[in-house]
Design a protein around this motif. Sequence first.
Motif, PDB file in Angstrom:
ATOM      1  N   SER A  24       0.588  -1.373  -0.074  1.00 21.76           N
ATOM      2  CA  SER A  24      -0.049   0.287   0.001  1.00 21.76           C
ATOM      3  C   SER A  24       0.906   1.246  -0.046  1.00 21.76           C
ATOM      4  O   SER A  24       0.254   2.535  -0.259  1.00 21.76           O
ATOM      5  CB  SER A  24      -0.794   0.164   1.136  1.00 21.76           C
ATOM      6  OG  SER A  24      -0.327   0.123   2.549  1.00 21.76           O
ATOM      7  N   GLN A  25       2.215   1.083   0.217  1.00 22.91           N
ATOM      8  CA  GLN A  25       2.976   2.342   0.331  1.00 22.91           C
ATOM      9  C   GLN A  25       3.774   2.438  -1.353  1.00 22.91           C
ATOM     10  O   GLN A  25       4.042   1.366  -1.561  1.00 22.91           O
ATOM     11  CB  GLN A  25       4.298   2.143   1.283  1.00 22.91           C
ATOM     12  CG  GLN A  25       3.903   2.098   2.608  1.00 22.91           C
ATOM     13  CD  GLN A  25       3.422   3.430   3.188  1.00 22.91           C
ATOM     14  OE1 GLN A  25       4.058   4.439   2.633  1.00 22.91           O
ATOM     15  NE2 GLN A  25       2.590   3.544   3.992  1.00 22.91           N
ATOM     16  N   VAL A  26       3.707   3.530  -1.869  1.00 20.22           N
ATOM     17  CA  VAL A  26       4.077   3.817  -3.034  1.00 20.22           C
ATOM     18  C   VAL A  26       5.003   4.794  -3.168  1.00 20.22           C
ATOM     19  O   VAL A  26       4.781   6.050  -2.717  1.00 20.22           O
ATOM     20  CB  VAL A  26       2.935   3.819  -4.184  1.00 20.22           C
ATOM     21  CG1 VAL A  26       2.074   4.897  -4.012  1.00 20.22           C
ATOM     22  CG2 VAL A  26       3.417   3.657  -5.801  1.00 20.22           C
ATOM     23  N   ILE A  27       5.968   4.812  -4.159  1.00 20.57           N
ATOM     24  CA  ILE A  27       6.852   6.196  -4.217  1.00 20.57           C
ATOM     25  C   ILE A  27       6.263   7.196  -5.142  1.00 20.57           C
ATOM     26  O   ILE A  27       5.669   6.733  -6.170  1.00 20.57           O
ATOM     27  CB  ILE A  27       8.343   5.778  -4.746  1.00 20.57           C
ATOM     28  CG1 ILE A  27       9.421   6.518  -4.545  1.00 20.57           C
ATOM     29  CG2 ILE A  27       8.209   5.207  -6.302  1.00 20.57           C
ATOM     30  CD1 ILE A  27      10.796   6.195  -4.581  1.00 20.57           C
ATOM     31  N   VAL A  28       6.616   8.312  -4.884  1.00 21.69           N
ATOM     32  CA  VAL A  28       5.958   9.468  -5.610  1.00 21.69           C
ATOM     33  C   VAL A  28       6.974   9.933  -6.839  1.00 21.69           C
ATOM     34  O   VAL A  28       8.331  10.057  -6.595  1.00 21.69           O
ATOM     35  CB  VAL A  28       5.710  10.611  -4.845  1.00 21.69           C
ATOM     36  CG1 VAL A  28       5.323  11.863  -5.549  1.00 21.69           C
ATOM     37  CG2 VAL A  28       4.559  10.428  -3.805  1.00 21.69           C
ATOM     38  N   GLY A  29       6.404  10.065  -8.129  1.00 19.02           N
ATOM     39  CA  GLY A  29       7.230  10.838  -9.031  1.00 19.02           C
ATOM     40  C   GLY A  29       6.354  12.201  -9.504  1.00 19.02           C
ATOM     41  O   GLY A  29       5.446  11.915 -10.012  1.00 19.02           O
ATOM     42  N   ILE A  30       7.215  13.391  -9.348  1.00 19.14           N
ATOM     43  CA  ILE A  30       6.624  14.460  -9.731  1.00 19.14           C
ATOM     44  C   ILE A  30       7.066  14.724 -11.178  1.00 19.14           C
ATOM     45  O   ILE A  30       7.970  14.678 -11.421  1.00 19.14           O
ATOM     46  CB  ILE A  30       7.217  15.434  -9.021  1.00 19.14           C
ATOM     47  CG1 ILE A  30       6.424  15.461  -7.235  1.00 19.14           C
ATOM     48  CG2 ILE A  30       6.449  17.079  -9.405  1.00 19.14           C
ATOM     49  CD1 ILE A  30       5.162  15.290  -7.072  1.00 19.14           C
ATOM     50  N   SER A  31       5.923  14.944 -12.102  1.00 18.27           N
ATOM     51  CA  SER A  31       6.098  14.931 -13.469  1.00 18.27           C
ATOM     52  C   SER A  31       6.055  16.348 -14.038  1.00 18.27           C
ATOM     53  O   SER A  31       5.088  17.014 -14.120  1.00 18.27           O
ATOM     54  CB  SER A  31       4.992  14.061 -14.058  1.00 18.27           C
ATOM     55  OG  SER A  31       5.346  13.390 -15.221  1.00 18.27           O
TER      56      SER A  31
END
Length: 211
Positions: A24-31
């Motif tokens: 349920s934990q996911v890494i963020v990528g700001i686009s």
Amino acid sequence: MSEAALISQIADRVLARLKASDPSQVIVGISNRHVHLSDADFRALFGYAAPKVKKEVRQRGEFAAEETVTLHGPKGAMARVRVMGPNRPRTQVELSRTDCFALGIDAPMAQSGHLDDAAPIEIEGPAGRISLEHAVIVAGRHIHMSPEAAGALGLRDQDRVSVRFPGERGARLDNFLIRVKDSYLPELHLDTDEGNAVGARTGDHVEICRN
């Protein structure tokens, strides 16, 4: 390194591993704003066949290219917009809503690759300039997942989920599209407008809400 710094570093690594083991934990990528080009459009803009790798990104086989372009809209221009590789079947320009306001473009929010209603744009490169009728979208918020990661959460391709962002500007955001593919690594994508609104940065971990 001091003892306190070493303890802090170890604690950070342990926390990262615990988060990685929780589906349920996911890494963020700001686009940030960027462009995907077709083979023909890339050649028209640069005079050669394929983009050069500047930096690999998290998703396998994808990269930020050395090449940049200038975007032209009714209200102005935006220079040094990064090209992403490899080339795709159709040219796609991904902008934030703020970018669209600056250029005077009325782009729809859409899933990547859904370009039938995309907005027009002119793109300029060192070797030429092209005009496209359907290319610009504001990419909808989404999460990449492998079939295994999706299955662990009981999710399927095209499902929608909510995500909880921590921190002083934390919030719960809804309607994240789940995109499932064998090659995908788990990663949540937001544009710069949405990332700034919730204080999220690339590399943060956030929680997919289970209810």
